[in-house]
Each structure stands twice: as structure tokens, then as C-alpha cells.
Write a protein that holds these residues in place. Structure first.
Motif, mmCIF file in Angstrom:
data_model
loop_
_atom_site.group_PDB
_atom_site.id
_atom_site.type_symbol
_atom_site.label_atom_id
_atom_site.label_comp_id
_atom_site.label_asym_id
_atom_site.label_seq_id
_atom_site.Cartn_x
_atom_site.Cartn_y
_atom_site.Cartn_z
ATOM 1 N N THR A 1 -7.733 7.431 4.846
ATOM 2 C CA THR A 1 -8.754 6.527 5.374
ATOM 3 C C THR A 1 -9.049 6.813 6.836
ATOM 4 O OG1 THR A 1 -9.271 4.235 5.886
ATOM 5 C CG2 THR A 1 -6.954 4.798 5.843
ATOM 6 N N VAL B 1 3.729 2.913 4.743
ATOM 7 C CA VAL B 1 3.363 4.333 4.782
ATOM 8 C C VAL B 1 1.859 4.405 5.002
ATOM 9 C CG1 VAL B 1 3.217 6.482 3.465
ATOM 10 C CG2 VAL B 1 5.287 5.078 3.328
ATOM 11 N N PHE C 1 0.868 -1.186 0.000
ATOM 12 C CA PHE C 1 0.000 0.000 0.000
ATOM 13 C C PHE C 1 0.907 1.240 0.000
ATOM 14 C CE2 PHE C 1 -3.385 2.793 1.190
ATOM 15 C CZ PHE C 1 -4.570 2.111 0.996
ATOM 16 N N ASN C 2 0.618 2.198 -0.843
ATOM 17 C CA ASN C 2 1.485 3.389 -0.994
ATOM 18 C C ASN C 2 2.900 2.971 -1.405
ATOM 19 O OD1 ASN C 2 -0.468 5.345 -0.197
ATOM 20 N ND2 ASN C 2 -0.111 4.860 1.948
ATOM 21 N N SER D 1 0.194 -2.213 5.617
ATOM 22 C CA SER D 1 0.911 -2.172 6.898
ATOM 23 C C SER D 1 0.271 -3.100 7.927
ATOM 24 C CB SER D 1 0.919 -0.738 7.446
ATOM 25 O OG SER D 1 1.650 0.080 6.584
ATOM 26 N N PHE D 2 -1.061 -3.217 7.874
ATOM 27 C CA PHE D 2 -1.769 -4.048 8.849
ATOM 28 C C PHE D 2 -1.319 -5.512 8.788
ATOM 29 C CE2 PHE D 2 -5.487 -6.368 10.518
ATOM 30 C CZ PHE D 2 -5.623 -5.718 11.733
ATOM 31 N N GLU D 3 -0.857 -5.957 7.626
ATOM 32 C CA GLU D 3 -0.437 -7.359 7.464
ATOM 33 C C GLU D 3 1.015 -7.592 7.870
ATOM 34 O OE1 GLU D 3 -2.491 -5.876 4.982
ATOM 35 O OE2 GLU D 3 -4.121 -6.996 5.897
ATOM 36 N N ILE E 1 -1.132 7.006 5.406
ATOM 37 C CA ILE E 1 -1.480 8.428 5.225
ATOM 38 C C ILE E 1 -2.850 8.671 5.867
ATOM 39 C CG2 ILE E 1 -1.830 10.272 3.536
ATOM 40 C CD1 ILE E 1 0.104 8.741 1.674
HETATM 41 N N1 INI Z 1 -2.306 0.324 4.516
HETATM 42 C C1 INI Z 1 -1.175 1.056 4.520
HETATM 43 O O1 INI Z 1 -0.075 0.481 4.587
HETATM 44 N N2 INI Z 1 -1.233 2.408 4.455
HETATM 45 C C2 INI Z 1 -2.414 3.088 4.387
HETATM 46 O O2 INI Z 1 -2.403 4.347 4.310
HETATM 47 C C3 INI Z 1 -3.613 2.343 4.380
HETATM 48 N N3 INI Z 1 -4.873 3.025 4.296
HETATM 49 O O3 INI Z 1 -4.893 4.258 4.256
HETATM 50 O O4 INI Z 1 -5.915 2.393 4.269
HETATM 51 C C4 INI Z 1 -3.539 0.940 4.438
HETATM 52 N N4 INI Z 1 -4.644 0.186 4.424
HETATM 53 C C5 INI Z 1 -4.637 -1.232 4.159
HETATM 54 C C6 INI Z 1 -4.410 -2.057 5.409
HETATM 55 O O5 INI Z 1 -3.064 -1.986 5.833
HETATM 56 C C7 INI Z 1 -4.744 -3.526 5.144
HETATM 57 O O6 INI Z 1 -3.958 -3.992 4.070
HETATM 58 C C8 INI Z 1 -6.221 -3.745 4.796
HETATM 59 O O7 INI Z 1 -7.056 -3.156 5.785
HETATM 60 C C9 INI Z 1 -6.537 -5.263 4.731
HETATM 61 O O8 INI Z 1 -6.324 -5.877 5.989
#
Ligand code: INI
Length: 166
Positions: free
Chosen positions: A90, A84, A26-27, A60-62, A86
Motif C-alpha cells: 500500500t 507487519v 492485518f497480515n 497496525s494503525f489501530e 509490507i
Molecule cells: N495494516 C498493517 O498492519 N499492515 C499493512 O501492511 C497495512 N497495509 O499495507 O495497508 C495495514 N493497513 C491497515 C491499517 O493499519 C488500518 O487498519 C486501516 O488503515 C484502518 O485504519
């Protein structure tokens, strides 16, 4: 000033260290810059390219799950999470940051392997640009230096099996 005979500090020498880096896609335009900064810092401090492992995850969540699996493997001296987040993008940005930072600290305390937080949290894209290799430096590079120092410091610390000298 009294001189203290036992002061422990991790050296900034990455020679022989095995480092795992987990990157969020992501980003990715910014995360790739963080990864370049991290790799460059590791190599310039003496790491061998073959001792660096990079894994990519969706966001990032993963990152914590993969970092945990790598930490439990016993194959790494330190792990770095790069992403990253932002805020403007979201509603759940702050939730992601809180969960990820908490998870990193839990993994490092549970496994004894340093997990370095290289996730850049910004309010907007301009700040993301600044922190991934321009005005405000490169957070990936500073995360790599922290990983080197912590990995080396942990090698100097007693593992708790020694008897205390009286
Ligand atoms: N993940 C990021 O790494 N950066 C972000 O800014 C972001 N936003 O803004 O949503 C983001 N979302 C995805 C998240 O990390 C998970 O991949 C997703 O929720 C699935 O579990």
C-alpha cells in the motif's frame, strides 16, 4: 578502568511481570508467528501465562489506541505492539509506520510504561517471512525480551520522590 558503583540494568527475568501484547490482524499469518515468538520468549524467561494479555485490532494503525488504554490502566509493567507492514502492499505503509512508531514513544513517555515496537516493516513478503521466525529471527521474541528488560529496569529507577543524599 575505574569501577562505577551504580550501574542499572534490567534483568531478563519475567517472573511476576504483567505484559500486554496488542496484535494487528492485518497480515495475520505473520503476526501470529510474531505473537508465538513473543509468548514463547516471555514464558521461557519466567512469565506466567495468566500474566500475559493479548488484544487483537484490525491493523497496525489501530494498535496505539489500545496500547494507550492498557498503559493508562496501570495494570501492565510493559506493553508490546505487534504488526507487519509490507511497503509494497500500500501507498500508506510508510505513513502507518511513522504514526505508529511516534505514537508508541509518546505513550511510553506520557505514561512511564515501556511500549515496545514489535512492528515489522518490510519491502516485500519474503522479508516478512524472514523476520517473523525464520532467517532473520523472530521480531516478536526480541520485542518480548526488550519488554522484560525495560520493565525490570524501570522498577530499579528512582521515582523522583526521594530526596537526594548529600
Ligand atoms: N495494516 C498493517 O498492519 N499492515 C499493512 O501492511 C497495512 N497495509 O499495507 O495497508 C495495514 N493497513 C491497515 C491499517 O493499519 C488500518 O487498519 C486501516 O488503515 C484502518 O485504519
Amino acid at each position: 578502568m575505574t569501577s562505577i558503583p551504580h550501574v542499572l540494568e534490567g534483568k531478563l527475568n519475567a517472573n511476576g511481570l504483567k505484559i500486554g501484547i496488542v496484535c494487528a490482524r492485518f497480515n495475520s499469518i505473520f503476526v501470529e508467528q510474531l505473537l508465538s515468538g513473543a509468548e514463547d520468549a516471555l514464558i521461557r524467561h519466567g512469565a506466567a501465562p495468566e500474566d500475559i494479555t493479548v488484544a487483537w485490532v484490525p491493523g497496525s494503525f489501530e494498535t496505539p489506541l489500545v496500547i494507550q488504554k492498557m498503559a493508562l490502566s496501570g495494570k501492565y509493567d510493559a506493553l508490546i505492539g505487534l504488526g507487519v507492514v509490507i511497503q509494497g502492499a500500500t501507498q500508506h505503509a510508510s505513513m502507518i509506520n511513522a504514526e505508529v512508531s511516534k505514537a508508541y514513544s509518546q505513550i511510553s513517555l506520557a505514561t512511564g510504561i515501556p511500549v515496545v515496537y514489535g512492528v515489522v516493516t518490510t519491502e516485500n513478503i519474503e522479508q516478512a517471512i524472514e523476520r517473523s521466525g525464520s532467517k532473520a529471527g523472530n521480531r516478536g521474541a526480541s520485542a518480548a525480551v526488550t519488554a522484560i528488560e525495560m520493565a525490570n529496569l524501570l522498577k530499579c529507577l528512582p521515582d523522583g520522590k526521594e530526596k537526594r543524599q548529600r
